[in-house]
Motif scaffolding. Sequence first.
Motif, PDB file in Angstrom:
ATOM      1  N   VAL C 260       0.844  -1.195   0.000  1.00 41.72           N
ATOM      2  CA  VAL C 260       0.000   0.000   0.000  1.00 41.72           C
ATOM      3  C   VAL C 260       0.877   1.242   0.000  1.00 41.72           C
ATOM      4  O   VAL C 260       0.728   2.132  -0.851  1.00 41.72           O
ATOM      5  CB  VAL C 260      -0.938  -0.008   1.229  1.00 41.72           C
ATOM      6  CG1 VAL C 260      -1.813   1.217   1.228  1.00 41.72           C
ATOM      7  CG2 VAL C 260      -1.756  -1.280   1.256  1.00 41.72           C
ATOM      8  N   VAL C 261       1.809   1.268   0.935  1.00 37.34           N
ATOM      9  CA  VAL C 261       2.746   2.392   0.973  1.00 37.34           C
ATOM     10  C   VAL C 261       3.514   2.464  -0.339  1.00 37.34           C
ATOM     11  O   VAL C 261       3.685   3.536  -0.934  1.00 37.34           O
ATOM     12  CB  VAL C 261       3.726   2.212   2.155  1.00 37.34           C
ATOM     13  CG1 VAL C 261       4.781   3.293   2.130  1.00 37.34           C
ATOM     14  CG2 VAL C 261       2.974   2.217   3.471  1.00 37.34           C
ATOM     15  N   GLY C 262       3.943   1.302  -0.799  1.00 35.67           N
ATOM     16  CA  GLY C 262       4.701   1.238  -2.040  1.00 35.67           C
ATOM     17  C   GLY C 262       3.921   1.805  -3.213  1.00 35.67           C
ATOM     18  O   GLY C 262       4.440   2.588  -4.003  1.00 35.67           O
ATOM     19  N   SER C 263       2.667   1.424  -3.316  1.00 34.25           N
ATOM     20  CA  SER C 263       1.862   1.862  -4.456  1.00 34.25           C
ATOM     21  C   SER C 263       1.630   3.371  -4.426  1.00 34.25           C
ATOM     22  O   SER C 263       1.748   4.049  -5.445  1.00 34.25           O
ATOM     23  CB  SER C 263       0.526   1.113  -4.451  1.00 34.25           C
ATOM     24  OG  SER C 263      -0.237   1.485  -5.561  1.00 34.25           O
ATOM     25  N   ILE C 264       1.298   3.883  -3.248  1.00 38.27           N
ATOM     26  CA  ILE C 264       1.053   5.323  -3.141  1.00 38.27           C
ATOM     27  C   ILE C 264       2.306   6.100  -3.527  1.00 38.27           C
ATOM     28  O   ILE C 264       2.278   7.021  -4.349  1.00 38.27           O
ATOM     29  CB  ILE C 264       0.609   5.679  -1.704  1.00 38.27           C
ATOM     30  CG1 ILE C 264      -0.775   5.080  -1.425  1.00 38.27           C
ATOM     31  CG2 ILE C 264       0.597   7.192  -1.504  1.00 38.27           C
ATOM     32  CD1 ILE C 264      -1.242   5.235  -0.002  1.00 38.27           C
ATOM     33  N   LEU C 265       3.429   5.648  -2.961  1.00 38.99           N
ATOM     34  CA  LEU C 265       4.675   6.340  -3.233  1.00 38.99           C
ATOM     35  C   LEU C 265       5.090   6.190  -4.688  1.00 38.99           C
ATOM     36  O   LEU C 265       5.518   7.146  -5.334  1.00 38.99           O
ATOM     37  CB  LEU C 265       5.767   5.765  -2.323  1.00 38.99           C
ATOM     38  CG  LEU C 265       6.978   6.651  -2.173  1.00 38.99           C
ATOM     39  CD1 LEU C 265       6.600   7.902  -1.412  1.00 38.99           C
ATOM     40  CD2 LEU C 265       8.093   5.908  -1.461  1.00 38.99           C
ATOM     41  N   PHE C 266       4.930   4.979  -5.200  1.00 38.59           N
ATOM     42  CA  PHE C 266       5.299   4.687  -6.586  1.00 38.59           C
ATOM     43  C   PHE C 266       4.569   5.629  -7.536  1.00 38.59           C
ATOM     44  O   PHE C 266       5.172   6.267  -8.405  1.00 38.59           O
ATOM     45  CB  PHE C 266       4.953   3.235  -6.901  1.00 38.59           C
ATOM     46  CG  PHE C 266       5.265   2.801  -8.305  1.00 38.59           C
ATOM     47  CD1 PHE C 266       6.541   2.398  -8.642  1.00 38.59           C
ATOM     48  CD2 PHE C 266       4.277   2.781  -9.276  1.00 38.59           C
ATOM     49  CE1 PHE C 266       6.832   1.988  -9.929  1.00 38.59           C
ATOM     50  CE2 PHE C 266       4.563   2.376 -10.568  1.00 38.59           C
ATOM     51  CZ  PHE C 266       5.845   1.976 -10.895  1.00 38.59           C
ATOM     52  N   TRP C 267       3.243   5.729  -7.350  1.00 41.11           N
ATOM     53  CA  TRP C 267       2.474   6.549  -8.289  1.00 41.11           C
ATOM     54  C   TRP C 267       2.714   8.025  -8.080  1.00 41.11           C
ATOM     55  O   TRP C 267       2.679   8.805  -9.026  1.00 41.11           O
ATOM     56  CB  TRP C 267       0.992   6.195  -8.224  1.00 41.11           C
ATOM     57  CG  TRP C 267       0.783   4.923  -8.964  1.00 41.11           C
ATOM     58  CD1 TRP C 267       0.612   3.700  -8.429  1.00 41.11           C
ATOM     59  CD2 TRP C 267       0.828   4.759 -10.384  1.00 41.11           C
ATOM     60  NE1 TRP C 267       0.542   2.750  -9.421  1.00 41.11           N
ATOM     61  CE2 TRP C 267       0.658   3.374 -10.638  1.00 41.11           C
ATOM     62  CE3 TRP C 267       0.991   5.615 -11.470  1.00 41.11           C
ATOM     63  CZ2 TRP C 267       0.640   2.843 -11.910  1.00 41.11           C
ATOM     64  CZ3 TRP C 267       0.972   5.087 -12.743  1.00 41.11           C
ATOM     65  CH2 TRP C 267       0.803   3.713 -12.959  1.00 41.11           C
ATOM     66  N   PHE C 268       3.003   8.385  -6.824  1.00 39.09           N
ATOM     67  CA  PHE C 268       3.344   9.792  -6.608  1.00 39.09           C
ATOM     68  C   PHE C 268       4.624  10.131  -7.363  1.00 39.09           C
ATOM     69  O   PHE C 268       4.671  11.089  -8.130  1.00 39.09           O
ATOM     70  CB  PHE C 268       3.515  10.082  -5.110  1.00 39.09           C
ATOM     71  CG  PHE C 268       3.897  11.497  -4.846  1.00 39.09           C
ATOM     72  CD1 PHE C 268       2.922  12.482  -4.780  1.00 39.09           C
ATOM     73  CD2 PHE C 268       5.231  11.866  -4.714  1.00 39.09           C
ATOM     74  CE1 PHE C 268       3.264  13.797  -4.576  1.00 39.09           C
ATOM     75  CE2 PHE C 268       5.585  13.183  -4.522  1.00 39.09           C
ATOM     76  CZ  PHE C 268       4.607  14.156  -4.447  1.00 39.09           C
ATOM     77  N   LEU C 269       5.655   9.320  -7.136  1.00 40.83           N
ATOM     78  CA  LEU C 269       6.949   9.602  -7.766  1.00 40.83           C
ATOM     79  C   LEU C 269       6.852   9.566  -9.290  1.00 40.83           C
ATOM     80  O   LEU C 269       7.354  10.442  -9.992  1.00 40.83           O
ATOM     81  CB  LEU C 269       8.002   8.588  -7.297  1.00 40.83           C
ATOM     82  CG  LEU C 269       8.424   8.697  -5.843  1.00 40.83           C
ATOM     83  CD1 LEU C 269       9.335   7.547  -5.452  1.00 40.83           C
ATOM     84  CD2 LEU C 269       9.115  10.030  -5.594  1.00 40.83           C
ATOM     85  N   LEU C 270       6.159   8.540  -9.775  1.00 40.71           N
ATOM     86  CA  LEU C 270       6.049   8.365 -11.215  1.00 40.71           C
ATOM     87  C   LEU C 270       5.344   9.567 -11.851  1.00 40.71           C
ATOM     88  O   LEU C 270       5.816  10.150 -12.830  1.00 40.71           O
ATOM     89  CB  LEU C 270       5.275   7.072 -11.504  1.00 40.71           C
ATOM     90  CG  LEU C 270       5.499   6.441 -12.859  1.00 40.71           C
ATOM     91  CD1 LEU C 270       6.933   5.979 -12.977  1.00 40.71           C
ATOM     92  CD2 LEU C 270       4.561   5.262 -13.039  1.00 40.71           C
ATOM     93  N   SER C 271       4.216   9.953 -11.278  1.00 41.07           N
ATOM     94  CA  SER C 271       3.448  11.046 -11.870  1.00 41.07           C
ATOM     95  C   SER C 271       4.152  12.376 -11.688  1.00 41.07           C
ATOM     96  O   SER C 271       4.100  13.245 -12.553  1.00 41.07           O
ATOM     97  CB  SER C 271       2.059  11.134 -11.218  1.00 41.07           C
ATOM     98  OG  SER C 271       1.460   9.881 -11.225  1.00 41.07           O
ATOM     99  N   PHE C 272       4.785  12.518 -10.540  1.00 40.76           N
ATOM    100  CA  PHE C 272       5.462  13.785 -10.285  1.00 40.76           C
ATOM    101  C   PHE C 272       6.611  13.984 -11.267  1.00 40.76           C
ATOM    102  O   PHE C 272       6.715  15.027 -11.910  1.00 40.76           O
ATOM    103  CB  PHE C 272       5.971  13.813  -8.840  1.00 40.76           C
ATOM    104  CG  PHE C 272       6.446  15.155  -8.406  1.00 40.76           C
ATOM    105  CD1 PHE C 272       5.537  16.196  -8.230  1.00 40.76           C
ATOM    106  CD2 PHE C 272       7.795  15.402  -8.180  1.00 40.76           C
ATOM    107  CE1 PHE C 272       5.959  17.448  -7.831  1.00 40.76           C
ATOM    108  CE2 PHE C 272       8.235  16.654  -7.788  1.00 40.76           C
ATOM    109  CZ  PHE C 272       7.316  17.680  -7.612  1.00 40.76           C
TER     110      PHE C 272
END
Lengths: 367, 244, 331
Positions: C260-272
Amino acid sequence: MTGRAGSRLLAGQHDPVDDPGRAAGHRRFSVPRLVAIALVVVAVALISDQAMGATGLLGDNTLVAQAGRSFGARFLNTVVDGLVVGLIIALTSVGLSLIFGVTGLVNFAHGELVTFGAVVAWFLNAGTWGFQVALPVATVLAVVAGSVFGAGLEKGIFGPLRRRKVPNISLIVTTIGLSLVVRHVILIWFGSGTQKYRDYATQVAKDYGPISITDVKLAIIIVSLLVLALVGLLLMKTKLGKAMRAVRDNRDLAEASGIDVRKVILATWMGGAALAALGGVFQGIGFAGVSWDLGFKLLLLMFAGVILGGLGTAFGAMVGGILIGVVTQVSSLWLSTEFKLVIAFAALIIVLLVRPQGILGKKERVG
Amino acid sequence: MSDETRRLLECHDVVSGYLPGVDIVRGSDLTLADGELVGIIGPNGAGKSTLLKTIFGLVELRSGSIELRGEEISNLRAHELVQKGVGFVPQTENVFPSLTVEENLQMGCYLQPGLFRERANFVADLFPRLSERKNQRVGAMSGGERQMVAMGRALMMDPSVLLLDEPSAGLSPANQDEVFDRIGKIKETGVSIIMVEQNARRCLQISDRGYVLDQGQNAYTGTGRQLLHDPKVIELYLGTLAAR
Amino acid sequence: MDFDIVRSFVDAMRSAFGTSAVLFALAGVGLNVMFGYTGLLNFGHVGSLLVGGYGTAITVNLGGPLWLGILIGITAAVLLGLLYGLPTVRLREDYLAIVTIAAAEILRLLTRSSALEPLTQGVFGIQKFADNFYDLNPFPRGSYGVWRITWDANTLWAIVVGWLLVALCVWLVWMLTRAPWGRVLKAIREDEDAARSLGKNVFGYKLQSLAIGGAIGALAGVFFAVQSQSVNPDSFQPIFTFLAYAVVILGGPGRALGPVVGSILFWFLLSFTEAVLRQAVSAGFIPDWLLTAQEVAAVRWILVGLGLMLLITFRPQGLLGSREETLIDAR
């Protein structure tokens, strides 16, 4: 120094110490078995053909083009076509198999080594870098570049990771990451389109008896066979080749015998990557043209070939690769081309379940 | 010959082991004289094989010393030891199964290929059966034959010391007889041998001297004959084993 | 065009809690059971999603109710997990990786084949089968969210249900892995032979792990299908599985909340990074010969790949894990 005692290449690689009965079993592979397996695969293709109905006969260029020919001629031509596909798979997967054999690494980035060769040759041939060289020369240069690339991967990434004793699972995940990186660097560098080589862009098939084949494909067959024979000769006869097989068999013993294992691994990477690059160029010439994911698309076919022949050996990769190429191509005589890959992957899975050491593999090498 | 020059290999107060903090060999001494065959016996887990691997640099030496002709060798890597004339035959995985007999022997003198012809003849004299089957894949050979290949490979660099780790393990009685017979022959050619064995009685019968190792330390030392007839050794170490 | 870092941040936040993050959190929770807890290298995880999504879509398309479709999808994924498990009887982990990736590709190729077109509609995929789900949407039309981070009513409905599903699955995994069952899984991950010598049926546990992981994966597939009202074979490419691995490894393998943490962070970083790069390119901060706007997407994958390599090497325990506990060791 302590680690060397404990490091083992393959889990469960113990040889049966005193079991002549089992030892005798090693010799029972060979041609009949090979033929039997080929027959099974064809039979599966036939049965599934009936189950799926006659969907296969439309939408297949090969068949449409050859509509006027007799079945025998069509069969022969398809086999030859399959041979080209299979030889390319064989070329590309020798490195995959040898690198696994010598280091225990399953390299999911091997397809990118294939693409790399094809792309470098394309740039050289197209003259994008200010000079244009003929495709044969470009191919040689791409092969050299490929081996340098392979050496870089071993020196820069996999060698250091191995010395850090990074677990196998992590290494595999690393190759996934590497594959993503290299593939998309190539995408940016080369673009997302499919390009044909400037030389040999248009080819006309010539007839040799019932077989019609373009000069380029004929050249691919001949060069591939020569190269594969040379690789086999190197492995069997030269000091380096023997050392490679020794490291694959028993790394600790090889090291204790004074073999420089690091050098052998580096040589394996260079040779494997060079062959992959050559296969990439041939794939670009013979079939779809060059694209950024050319090698990635071949990856599972390479695995299929390598596993069919037995992971870890060069000859397994050669035989398995050729078999996969011919069988999938021949299957398109009965089945829609859509199922080519399905058949190859199904063969991969079935072989792994039934005979994980491959059709040529020796029992003692089962992982 | 003075006693000094006769001493080929000398281990003093060797402490070694695999896991940090766990010593397997705990202060063992061992001497090998020129031309001697020394047997190491003892119960399972006594540290016999570990001692042998320590000598060959495969297990970390934690304290003590290992000297070959007076020169410290405990910091050398395995292939350097091979060049110094130490040969090692591991208990398992001691051959290259997908290589032929001849290729296995070639790997044995990888560092000095020039030795091959002469040494291969030497090995062929010892193991005539191998020369008949020199083009056969070792993986397809029986356990006894593999053991011959393994010893032949270790002899290719013309070692002065040969380390044998349980050469008879896993072999049929007939093959065991043959292996012990060959070990005697190797000794006759002037090679000094240290042999670790489970088959204590047979080992002591052909050994000049024997060491009984127990819990990582020397329990008894003596000539093979002495140990074979020592009531204590018979009771503790040979009694059950002799029942074969 | 001006450079607006705030807009990049808003885009990234929307994606970090949006449908993609839900999808990968769910898929990651399933993958974590297999990879994180049991040490099984399943490279065909996307096959479970395909089966879940198509199970739902096909059932509804043939006139069945949505709930039945979901049930069928999940059951099929459990069966697929058991099938994946067969080769693990006697093979090393890398063989499992090859077998599963090949199996998932077979599934994808079959769904897009013309032979199965009556059922799957081939390359066109199936659309518009989840109206029933959106009929249940309690949110009236409009825009919802905090500050500039907003979603429309239907997306919000999907996201809320999605995160609830994620919570449920995380709770389930947490309960299971705290129980003796979970300890056996970890024992298998650390030392398979030791677990076997304690009399544990390692094969049975692996099958259970693959079945549960597959079922959760199928749920991710169902979510994906229902939320977007469409399934298409080419949504289920191998790369999806690899991204799910990145998510799990980023968060911490073997940690219930890790994916869960991974997914949130992953998509934040990717989109950012994507948003910033796109703006930088169009604002002319990055010259055209180096990078064009179309190539920004590729740069993202390069970063993902680099991140994956660095994480697995230097911090295999991810953000949440402890070094000793989650050291994935397979010799």
